[in-house]
Design a protein around this motif. Structure first.
Motif, mmCIF file in Angstrom:
data_model
loop_
_atom_site.group_PDB
_atom_site.id
_atom_site.type_symbol
_atom_site.label_atom_id
_atom_site.label_comp_id
_atom_site.label_asym_id
_atom_site.label_seq_id
_atom_site.Cartn_x
_atom_site.Cartn_y
_atom_site.Cartn_z
ATOM 1 N N ARG A 262 56.227 -34.025 13.634
ATOM 2 C CA ARG A 262 55.609 -34.825 15.315
ATOM 3 C C ARG A 262 53.946 -34.919 14.599
ATOM 4 O O ARG A 262 54.107 -35.756 15.499
ATOM 5 N N VAL A 263 53.248 -34.783 14.342
ATOM 6 C CA VAL A 263 52.057 -35.183 13.733
ATOM 7 C C VAL A 263 51.817 -35.905 13.551
ATOM 8 O O VAL A 263 51.566 -37.147 13.192
ATOM 9 N N ALA A 264 52.767 -36.727 12.111
ATOM 10 C CA ALA A 264 53.189 -38.163 11.692
ATOM 11 C C ALA A 264 53.277 -39.289 13.311
ATOM 12 O O ALA A 264 52.463 -40.584 13.455
ATOM 13 N N ILE A 265 53.830 -38.583 14.036
ATOM 14 C CA ILE A 265 54.744 -39.456 15.534
ATOM 15 C C ILE A 265 53.363 -39.390 15.896
ATOM 16 O O ILE A 265 52.751 -40.718 16.656
ATOM 17 N N ALA A 266 52.656 -38.505 16.404
ATOM 18 C CA ALA A 266 51.414 -38.810 17.111
ATOM 19 C C ALA A 266 50.259 -39.485 16.686
ATOM 20 O O ALA A 266 49.569 -40.064 17.444
ATOM 21 N N ARG A 267 50.112 -39.311 15.511
ATOM 22 C CA ARG A 267 48.807 -39.814 14.584
ATOM 23 C C ARG A 267 49.255 -41.557 14.607
ATOM 24 O O ARG A 267 48.243 -42.684 15.084
ATOM 25 N N VAL A 268 50.458 -41.892 14.827
ATOM 26 C CA VAL A 268 50.443 -43.185 14.785
ATOM 27 C C VAL A 268 50.179 -43.997 16.519
ATOM 28 O O VAL A 268 50.154 -44.435 16.479
ATOM 29 N N LEU A 269 51.186 -43.196 17.120
ATOM 30 C CA LEU A 269 50.797 -43.534 18.663
ATOM 31 C C LEU A 269 49.080 -42.908 18.872
ATOM 32 O O LEU A 269 48.928 -43.878 19.885
ATOM 33 N N ALA A 270 48.408 -42.117 18.605
ATOM 34 C CA ALA A 270 47.061 -41.775 18.916
ATOM 35 C C ALA A 270 45.976 -43.198 18.466
ATOM 36 O O ALA A 270 45.083 -43.363 18.102
ATOM 37 N N ASN A 271 47.274 -43.618 17.627
ATOM 38 C CA ASN A 271 46.152 -44.911 17.146
ATOM 39 C C ASN A 271 46.606 -46.506 17.775
ATOM 40 O O ASN A 271 46.550 -47.347 17.341
ATOM 41 N N ASP A 272 47.028 -46.244 18.966
ATOM 42 C CA ASP A 272 47.971 -47.453 20.024
ATOM 43 C C ASP A 272 48.641 -48.035 19.310
ATOM 44 O O ASP A 272 48.703 -49.822 19.789
ATOM 45 N N ALA A 273 49.610 -47.691 18.476
ATOM 46 C CA ALA A 273 49.956 -48.837 18.053
ATOM 47 C C ALA A 273 51.624 -49.255 19.380
ATOM 48 O O ALA A 273 52.042 -48.450 19.795
ATOM 49 N N GLU A 274 51.997 -50.053 19.290
ATOM 50 C CA GLU A 274 52.817 -51.194 20.223
ATOM 51 C C GLU A 274 53.988 -51.414 19.650
ATOM 52 O O GLU A 274 55.065 -50.513 19.595
ATOM 53 N N ILE A 275 54.055 -51.078 18.092
ATOM 54 C CA ILE A 275 55.184 -51.342 17.175
ATOM 55 C C ILE A 275 55.040 -49.824 16.640
ATOM 56 O O ILE A 275 54.340 -49.618 15.747
ATOM 57 N N VAL A 276 56.449 -48.570 16.463
ATOM 58 C CA VAL A 276 56.232 -47.349 14.991
ATOM 59 C C VAL A 276 57.475 -48.124 14.458
ATOM 60 O O VAL A 276 58.525 -48.577 14.515
ATOM 61 N N LEU A 277 57.006 -47.748 13.066
ATOM 62 C CA LEU A 277 58.351 -48.576 12.138
ATOM 63 C C LEU A 277 58.589 -47.048 11.750
ATOM 64 O O LEU A 277 57.448 -46.217 10.992
ATOM 65 N N MET A 278 60.079 -46.958 11.745
ATOM 66 C CA MET A 278 60.378 -45.301 11.179
ATOM 67 C C MET A 278 61.575 -46.028 9.979
ATOM 68 O O MET A 278 62.608 -46.136 10.274
ATOM 69 N N ASP A 279 60.676 -45.135 8.695
ATOM 70 C CA ASP A 279 61.228 -45.170 7.815
ATOM 71 C C ASP A 279 62.332 -43.924 6.899
ATOM 72 O O ASP A 279 61.829 -43.182 6.718
ATOM 73 N N GLU A 280 63.641 -43.984 7.693
ATOM 74 C CA GLU A 280 64.160 -42.395 7.939
ATOM 75 C C GLU A 280 63.487 -41.362 7.630
ATOM 76 O O GLU A 280 63.373 -40.666 6.950
ATOM 77 N N PRO A 281 63.321 -41.226 9.067
ATOM 78 C CA PRO A 281 61.595 -40.731 10.006
ATOM 79 C C PRO A 281 62.599 -38.997 9.508
ATOM 80 O O PRO A 281 61.920 -37.588 9.129
#
Ligand code: ADP
Ligand code: MG
Length: 259
Positions: free
Chosen positions: A147-166
């Motif tokens: 959840r932290v890893a996902i939040a970190r990406v979102l907090a960085n204004d990501a428009e595309i999230v790339l998830m490698d076997e998360p």
């Protein structure tokens, strides 16, 4: 940026060759893939078929040896906060608290302290980690770390999230919970997601479209649109029909016949 006729992401004839000593490995050949804004796409296929390579090229960590990779019609020429990666092994900074992990991107881009704090608060809340905001990664469960890893990406204004076997390292219960949470986040944010999984069920449960890849050389074999309404029932007959179809497509690469 809002032009609906421009896909957010467009791969045209993308190839990637690695050199390993005097060997050449064709990790990806002729990959074509277009993602509309807000689409949830899963990539599935045996190991070695180029799934991670494709994600790393979109992330800008690697350059393609052939073809074009465009975001909003412009060539991708390196990493950008607008494309964030979430890894199976979380990739958190162990020496930083949850709060500082999430705030790391905006802070290092020079955002003012008050704005970083506000962003962090919002995303800590969004992924339900209020009580753990000051904890360190080693104090968290695998699900919380992801959840932290996902939040970190979102907090960085990501428009595309790339998830490698998360969710690959998580137990089944946690995995199902995070799948639900991810879909909830996705439906509220308009994110575009490229999600790699080994699980046929996970791919059908999550995605608008499943991209089937095969190895030697890595390539996109076929695509399948999942038209089922959400939330999806993994035990429903129409879910099973798609499960069977995908199973056949995947196993046909190994020359195995379906029962
Ligand atoms: P997947 O994620 O689908 O398992 P990868 O994209 O990791 O597949 O790898 C595709 C192919 O490229 C494999 O044969 C792999 O061994 C090879 N490969 C991946 N990364 C490198 C690298 N940095 N150097 C050499 N070969 C690599
Ligand atoms: Mg991989």
């Amino acid at each position: 940026m809002g032009d609906p006729t421009i896909p957010i992401l467009d791969l045209r004839g993308v190839g990637k060759e690695y050199r390993l000593g005097d060997q050449r490995i064709e990790a990806l050949r002729g990959a074509n893939l277009t993602a509309g804004k807000g689409e949830f796409i899963c990539l599935i296929g045996a190991s070695g078929c180029g799934k991670s390579t494709l994600l790393r090229i979109v992330a800008g960590f690697e350059t393609a040896s052939a073809g074009e990779v465009l975001m909003w019609g412009k060539p991708i020429d390196g990493p950008s906060p607008s494309r964030g990666m979430v890894f199976q092994d979380y990739g958190l900074f162990p020496w930083l608290s949850v709060r500082r992990n999430i705030g790391f991107g905006p802070a290092s881009r020079g955002r003012p302290g008050a704005e970083v704090r506000e962003t962090v608060d919002r995303f800590v809340e969004l992924v339900g980690l209020n009580r753990f905001a000051d904890a360190y990664p080693h104090q968290l469960s695998g699900g919380m770390k992801q959840r932290v890893a996902i939040a970190r990406v979102l907090a960085n204004d990501a428009e595309i999230v790339l998830m490698d076997e998360p969710f690959g390292a998580l137990d089944a219960m946690t995995r199902e919970r995070l799948q639900d949470e991810l879909l909830d986040l996705w439906s509220r944010t308009g994110l575009t997601v490229l999600f790699v999984t080994h699980s046929i069920e996970e791919a059908i449960f999550l995605s608008d479209r499943v991209v089937v890849m095969s190895p030697g050389p890595g390539r996109i074999e076929s695509e399948l649109r999942v038209g089922l309404a959400r939330p999806r029932d993994v035990a429903a007959p129409d879910f099973n029909t798609i499960r069977r179809d995908l199973g056949l497509r995947l196993h046909s690469h190994h020359g195995r016949k379906a029962a």
